[in-house]
Every structure is written in C-alpha cells, then in structure tokens.
Write a protein that holds these residues in place. Structure first.
Motif, PDB file in Angstrom:
ATOM      1  N   ALA A 105      30.007  31.265 -74.833  1.00 44.11           N
ATOM      2  CA  ALA A 105      30.232  30.083 -75.658  1.00 44.11           C
ATOM      3  C   ALA A 105      29.656  28.822 -75.027  1.00 44.11           C
ATOM      4  O   ALA A 105      29.953  27.713 -75.474  1.00 44.11           O
ATOM      5  CB  ALA A 105      31.731  29.900 -75.921  1.00 44.11           C
ATOM      6  N   ARG A 106      28.847  28.984 -73.995  1.00 41.98           N
ATOM      7  CA  ARG A 106      28.059  27.846 -73.488  1.00 41.98           C
ATOM      8  C   ARG A 106      26.812  27.774 -74.366  1.00 41.98           C
ATOM      9  O   ARG A 106      25.736  28.262 -74.004  1.00 41.98           O
ATOM     10  CB  ARG A 106      27.677  28.062 -72.024  1.00 41.98           C
ATOM     11  CG  ARG A 106      28.841  28.061 -71.064  1.00 41.98           C
ATOM     12  CD  ARG A 106      28.383  28.375 -69.646  1.00 41.98           C
ATOM     13  NE  ARG A 106      29.491  28.372 -68.736  1.00 41.98           N
ATOM     14  CZ  ARG A 106      29.888  27.324 -68.002  1.00 41.98           C
ATOM     15  NH1 ARG A 106      29.221  26.189 -68.091  1.00 41.98           N
ATOM     16  NH2 ARG A 106      30.925  27.409 -67.185  1.00 41.98           N
ATOM     17  N   LEU A 107      26.976  27.186 -75.534  1.00 41.97           N
ATOM     18  CA  LEU A 107      25.996  27.361 -76.603  1.00 41.97           C
ATOM     19  C   LEU A 107      24.608  26.835 -76.265  1.00 41.97           C
ATOM     20  O   LEU A 107      23.604  27.420 -76.666  1.00 41.97           O
ATOM     21  CB  LEU A 107      26.509  26.704 -77.881  1.00 41.97           C
ATOM     22  CG  LEU A 107      27.822  27.283 -78.436  1.00 41.97           C
ATOM     23  CD1 LEU A 107      28.170  26.614 -79.748  1.00 41.97           C
ATOM     24  CD2 LEU A 107      27.726  28.786 -78.611  1.00 41.97           C
ATOM     25  N   HIS A 108      24.527  25.741 -75.545  1.00 44.63           N
ATOM     26  CA  HIS A 108      23.220  25.141 -75.300  1.00 44.63           C
ATOM     27  C   HIS A 108      22.492  25.778 -74.116  1.00 44.63           C
ATOM     28  O   HIS A 108      21.275  25.932 -74.139  1.00 44.63           O
ATOM     29  CB  HIS A 108      23.359  23.636 -75.074  1.00 44.63           C
ATOM     30  CG  HIS A 108      23.741  22.899 -76.315  1.00 44.63           C
ATOM     31  ND1 HIS A 108      24.685  21.891 -76.336  1.00 44.63           N
ATOM     32  CD2 HIS A 108      23.340  23.040 -77.597  1.00 44.63           C
ATOM     33  CE1 HIS A 108      24.825  21.444 -77.571  1.00 44.63           C
ATOM     34  NE2 HIS A 108      24.023  22.120 -78.351  1.00 44.63           N
ATOM     35  N   PHE A 109      23.221  26.135 -73.084  1.00 42.48           N
ATOM     36  CA  PHE A 109      22.574  26.682 -71.888  1.00 42.48           C
ATOM     37  C   PHE A 109      23.404  27.842 -71.343  1.00 42.48           C
ATOM     38  O   PHE A 109      23.910  27.786 -70.226  1.00 42.48           O
ATOM     39  CB  PHE A 109      22.389  25.590 -70.822  1.00 42.48           C
ATOM     40  CG  PHE A 109      21.579  24.416 -71.295  1.00 42.48           C
ATOM     41  CD1 PHE A 109      20.203  24.511 -71.419  1.00 42.48           C
ATOM     42  CD2 PHE A 109      22.194  23.222 -71.646  1.00 42.48           C
ATOM     43  CE1 PHE A 109      19.452  23.434 -71.868  1.00 42.48           C
ATOM     44  CE2 PHE A 109      21.450  22.140 -72.094  1.00 42.48           C
ATOM     45  CZ  PHE A 109      20.071  22.243 -72.214  1.00 42.48           C
ATOM     46  N   GLY A 110      23.550  28.871 -72.148  1.00 49.18           N
ATOM     47  CA  GLY A 110      24.365  30.013 -71.754  1.00 49.18           C
ATOM     48  C   GLY A 110      23.780  30.755 -70.561  1.00 49.18           C
ATOM     49  O   GLY A 110      22.565  30.778 -70.349  1.00 49.18           O
ATOM     50  N   GLY A 111      24.680  31.393 -69.778  1.00 54.93           N
ATOM     51  CA  GLY A 111      24.232  32.080 -68.571  1.00 54.93           C
ATOM     52  C   GLY A 111      24.624  33.540 -68.480  1.00 54.93           C
ATOM     53  O   GLY A 111      24.315  34.206 -67.488  1.00 54.93           O
ATOM     54  N   ILE A 112      25.314  34.054 -69.497  1.00 55.15           N
ATOM     55  CA  ILE A 112      25.774  35.439 -69.432  1.00 55.15           C
ATOM     56  C   ILE A 112      24.600  36.422 -69.406  1.00 55.15           C
ATOM     57  O   ILE A 112      24.611  37.417 -68.682  1.00 55.15           O
ATOM     58  CB  ILE A 112      26.721  35.749 -70.610  1.00 55.15           C
ATOM     59  CG1 ILE A 112      28.038  34.992 -70.427  1.00 55.15           C
ATOM     60  CG2 ILE A 112      26.983  37.250 -70.734  1.00 55.15           C
ATOM     61  CD1 ILE A 112      28.783  35.330 -69.161  1.00 55.15           C
ATOM     62  N   GLY A 113      23.564  36.151 -70.184  1.00 55.39           N
ATOM     63  CA  GLY A 113      22.394  37.024 -70.178  1.00 55.39           C
ATOM     64  C   GLY A 113      21.772  37.130 -68.798  1.00 55.39           C
ATOM     65  O   GLY A 113      21.384  38.216 -68.351  1.00 55.39           O
ATOM     66  N   ILE A 114      21.698  36.007 -68.074  1.00 55.24           N
ATOM     67  CA  ILE A 114      21.153  36.006 -66.718  1.00 55.24           C
ATOM     68  C   ILE A 114      22.073  36.777 -65.777  1.00 55.24           C
ATOM     69  O   ILE A 114      21.609  37.542 -64.913  1.00 55.24           O
ATOM     70  CB  ILE A 114      20.948  34.562 -66.225  1.00 55.24           C
ATOM     71  CG1 ILE A 114      19.853  33.882 -67.054  1.00 55.24           C
ATOM     72  CG2 ILE A 114      20.608  34.526 -64.740  1.00 55.24           C
ATOM     73  CD1 ILE A 114      19.675  32.423 -66.756  1.00 55.24           C
ATOM     74  N   SER A 115      23.388  36.606 -65.931  1.00 48.88           N
ATOM     75  CA  SER A 115      24.349  37.282 -65.056  1.00 48.88           C
ATOM     76  C   SER A 115      24.211  38.795 -65.131  1.00 48.88           C
ATOM     77  O   SER A 115      24.459  39.499 -64.151  1.00 48.88           O
ATOM     78  CB  SER A 115      25.779  36.882 -65.422  1.00 48.88           C
ATOM     79  OG  SER A 115      26.002  35.521 -65.163  1.00 48.88           O
ATOM     80  N   PHE A 116      23.826  39.312 -66.313  1.00 45.20           N
ATOM     81  CA  PHE A 116      23.690  40.754 -66.506  1.00 45.20           C
ATOM     82  C   PHE A 116      22.226  41.201 -66.615  1.00 45.20           C
ATOM     83  O   PHE A 116      21.955  42.346 -66.944  1.00 45.20           O
ATOM     84  CB  PHE A 116      24.449  41.182 -67.762  1.00 45.20           C
ATOM     85  CG  PHE A 116      25.946  41.181 -67.599  1.00 45.20           C
ATOM     86  CD1 PHE A 116      26.612  42.331 -67.209  1.00 45.20           C
ATOM     87  CD2 PHE A 116      26.684  40.031 -67.837  1.00 45.20           C
ATOM     88  CE1 PHE A 116      27.996  42.344 -67.066  1.00 45.20           C
ATOM     89  CE2 PHE A 116      28.072  40.021 -67.693  1.00 45.20           C
ATOM     90  CZ  PHE A 116      28.724  41.187 -67.303  1.00 45.20           C
ATOM     91  N   ASN A 117      21.304  40.265 -66.358  1.00 48.92           N
ATOM     92  CA  ASN A 117      19.866  40.561 -66.424  1.00 48.92           C
ATOM     93  C   ASN A 117      19.483  41.177 -67.774  1.00 48.92           C
ATOM     94  O   ASN A 117      18.777  42.184 -67.847  1.00 48.92           O
ATOM     95  CB  ASN A 117      19.460  41.501 -65.284  1.00 48.92           C
ATOM     96  CG  ASN A 117      17.941  41.547 -65.105  1.00 48.92           C
ATOM     97  OD1 ASN A 117      17.237  40.592 -65.457  1.00 48.92           O
ATOM     98  ND2 ASN A 117      17.435  42.658 -64.591  1.00 48.92           N
ATOM     99  N   GLU A 118      19.961  40.541 -68.832  1.00 48.10           N
ATOM    100  CA  GLU A 118      19.672  41.015 -70.188  1.00 48.10           C
ATOM    101  C   GLU A 118      19.089  39.872 -71.008  1.00 48.10           C
ATOM    102  O   GLU A 118      19.578  38.748 -70.953  1.00 48.10           O
ATOM    103  CB  GLU A 118      20.944  41.527 -70.873  1.00 48.10           C
ATOM    104  CG  GLU A 118      21.555  42.772 -70.251  1.00 48.10           C
ATOM    105  CD  GLU A 118      20.819  44.046 -70.644  1.00 48.10           C
ATOM    106  OE1 GLU A 118      19.813  43.956 -71.378  1.00 48.10           O
ATOM    107  OE2 GLU A 118      21.249  45.129 -70.216  1.00 48.10           O
TER     108      GLU A 118
END
Length: 376
Positions: A165-178
């Motif tokens: 839900a960090r809509l502008h600069f989300g980081g979950i994709g980076i955390s999981f390399n996806e």
C-alpha cells in the motif's frame, strides 16, 4: 463573521481541530498552517479523508506558490494570506459553503447507526487476519518487517498474501525480487465483482516462499487513480481467501493509508530509538482517537534495536504507556544482503540462530496466537 455564518467551534491544536470537525460536521473549516502538534496540511488531509465534503480554507503568512500547491494537494479549497481582508474571508467561506453543500448532497446516504466497515475479524469470528505494518516516520524498516513476517507466517495450511500500500514508491516487489505485470490497481476497480480466479490472475506467487504478492502500481499516474474507498472492501475480501493479509503502508496519513488502518485487525506500529521516530509516534498516538483508531489494535514494534543506545525499551514502553510486542535487533549484516538480493532473511534456514530471526519468529507466533478463532 456575519449572521448568515454560524461558528460552531474553535480548536487550539491540529488534533483537537480534527476531532471537533468529526464531531460537529461543519461545512467549512478555517485552518491555520502553524499549530503545536501538527501543521495545517496534515490536519487538512485527515479532515478531508474522514469527511470528504468539508471544505478547508488554509490561513498562512507564507505567500509561496509551491506552498499553495501543497495545500491544494492536501485537499484545501482555498488559501488566504494572513490577515485576510474581511470581505475576502467572507467571500471564500461562502464559496466553500456552496461547494460543501453540493458535495454533501451527492454523497451516498450514511450507513445505519452501529454499522462499520467489516474487518476480517467480523467475517472470521475473532480471527485477526488483516495486519498492517505502519510507522508515522519513514525509514524505520516497515517493508523489512512486513516481508519477513509474511514469510514467517506462510505455510501450506495458512497461506499469506502481502499487499503493497505504498502506492507511489512501493518496495515489496524489490524485497521479493519480483517484477509484476499487474498490481493493486487491477483489483480495486472490480472490488464488487471479485472472485478467486480474478484475484489469482493478478497476484504473484513467490517461488522461494510461496507467499502471494500484490504489488503497488509501477506508474505514479496509476497509483493516483486508486479509489481509497475501495481499499477496505478489497482487504476484507482478500481476508476470506488467505489466512493472513499483511499490508505494508506509507508513513503519510493519506486517505489510502487511513483506509488500510481502518480495516486492519492488528496495526504493527514500528519505531526506532531515535528521537524523531519517537516524537512522530507520540503525535500519532495522541491523534489516533480523534481519527477513529482504537488503540487496542496497536502492537508496538521496536525496530533496529541497539542496546548501546540509552533509550531503552522499558523507557519507551513507560513513556507511551504501551507494551512493546516485539524488539527486532539491528543486524545490517543480515538485512542489507537480504534486501539487495531480493530474498527476505526469514527464508534462510542458516540464520535460525540469529537474534533477528528469533525476533521475527516470535512476532509471527504472537500473531498466530491472536488469530486463533475462539469457538464456543
């Protein structure tokens, strides 16, 4: 001001102003930009998030176009330089009243008395299944906590979804390399017509952990198009499909963040030992009742704990009158490589002996215990 304009209240602080606006339901709020506990822009965002038709007029001594733009983005209807001329102020209030009356008339009818947005607890007995990770100050490790908690909770019998839900600069994709083809913005417009097949077509299943990911939009324009009113219903629906829905949130109290917090069963409040983080936490805890957040849902997380800093967990707990649910030690030798590799450290079985691994395991166990459904 004049007989046709009724003044229904006055407040000395931003938090008091937000609370009074919720209680008194005015058409127009005159908002000073400088207040003891928060600035007028933050208070404006909160008022507009809770009562969208209320029109806010900002009063300030700063005649700065960039500041004016910031006020409008926050939701202000008008921007007046102090001290305004009486005629100018009256004209602004009357214009704002007309707009407020029209917007209020277009609002859907209020829900019945006693109705509130359902959380996962309402749908699943006493289960606490929507868990948001939030801090009023950025940079304290919320994304690290959220991603590793998701891995710690994931099992074949308890599937986990993590939503960015960090809509502008989300980081979950980076955390999981996806890198995702789809995002949160693909589900919110269809929230009233969702089914498991549609949801699964949007989610990513992380191969290493089996955690499902719902990333934030890649483009800022797509993030701006997400309706905050659709966030709560989406989370509630997702909690019927997954045992746990973990939400990584922005530190800004936007309409979207408030929608997440309103719907969450548990709110993991993260802070570090530095004074700016603790000051932001204090201000948020003071504000929480005014914006309808029940402190019983808060669980205080002390992130990046360093025992060489003389601000101890006991002092923090005593000062905030809030028990610390989890102390996560500072361990950059573990966290930094894991972040750079896009592999949450809880996936690495060789780290089981590290205190940071044990802290996250204990946090997951606490949540599992709270999520147990009480059967009568």
């Amino acid at each position: 001001l004049e007989p046709s304009i009724e003044t229904v209240g006055g407040a000395r602080t931003g938090g008091e102003g937000v609370s009074m606006a919720l209680q008194l339901d005015p058409h127009v709020v005159l908002m000073d930009i400088n207040m003891p506990d928060m600035d007028g822009l933050e208070a404006t965002r909160l008022v507009r998030a809770k009562i969208p038709y209320v029109q806010v007029i900002i009063l300030t001594v700063q005649d700065d176009p960039s500041y004016m733009r910031e006020a409008i983005v926050a939701g202000a209807r008008d921007f007046l330089i102090k001290p305004p001329m009486v005629e100018e102020l009256l004209s602004a209030v009357k214009r704002a009243y007309i707009i407020a009356r029209e917007e209020k008339a277009r609002m859907p009818p209020p829900p019945p008395v006693g109705f509130s947005t359902p959380t996962a607890s309402d749908l699943n007995g006493t289960a606490k299944r929507i868990i948001s990770v939030f801090s009023p100050k950025g940079g304290v490790g919320c994304t690290t906590v959220a991603s590793n908690l998701a891995v710690a909770l994931q099992s074949d019998t308890s599937p986990v979804l993590i939503l960015d839900a960090r809509l502008h600069f989300g980081g979950i994709g980076i955390s999981f390399n996806e890198r995702a083809k789809h995002s949160l913005g693909d589900l919110t417009p269809r929230v009233e017509h969702l089914d498991p097949e549609v949801v699964n077509g949007v989610l990513i299943t992380h191969a290493g952990s089996n955690v499902r990911l719902l990333p934030a939009p890649e483009k800022i324009a797509d993030a701006e198009s997400i309706d905050p009113n659709q966030i709560g219903p989406l989370l509630t629906y997702l909690a019927t499909l997954y045992t746990y829905v973990i939400v990584d949130t922005s530190s800004e109290l936007t309409e979207h963040t408030l929608a997440v917090l309103d719907t969450s069963d548990l709110i993991l409040l993260a802070t570090t030992q530095d004074i700016p983080s603790l000051d932001r936490l204090r201000r948020f805890l003071d504000l929480a009742p005014a914006i309808g957040l029940n402190k019983e849902r808060f669980r205080l997380i002390l992130s990046r704990f360093n025992d060489k800093i003389n601000i101890t967990p006991d002092r923090i707990s005593q000062n905030f009158k809030q028990e610390i649910a989890c102390i996560i030690p500072n361990d950059p030798a573990v966290v930094s490589p894991a972040t750079n590799q896009g592999a949450p450290f809880m996936m690495d079985k060789k780290l089981k002996g590290r205190p940071i691994h044990k802290a996250m395991t204990d946090l997951a166990k606490m949540i599992e215990k709270e999520a147990e459904v009480v059967k009568v």
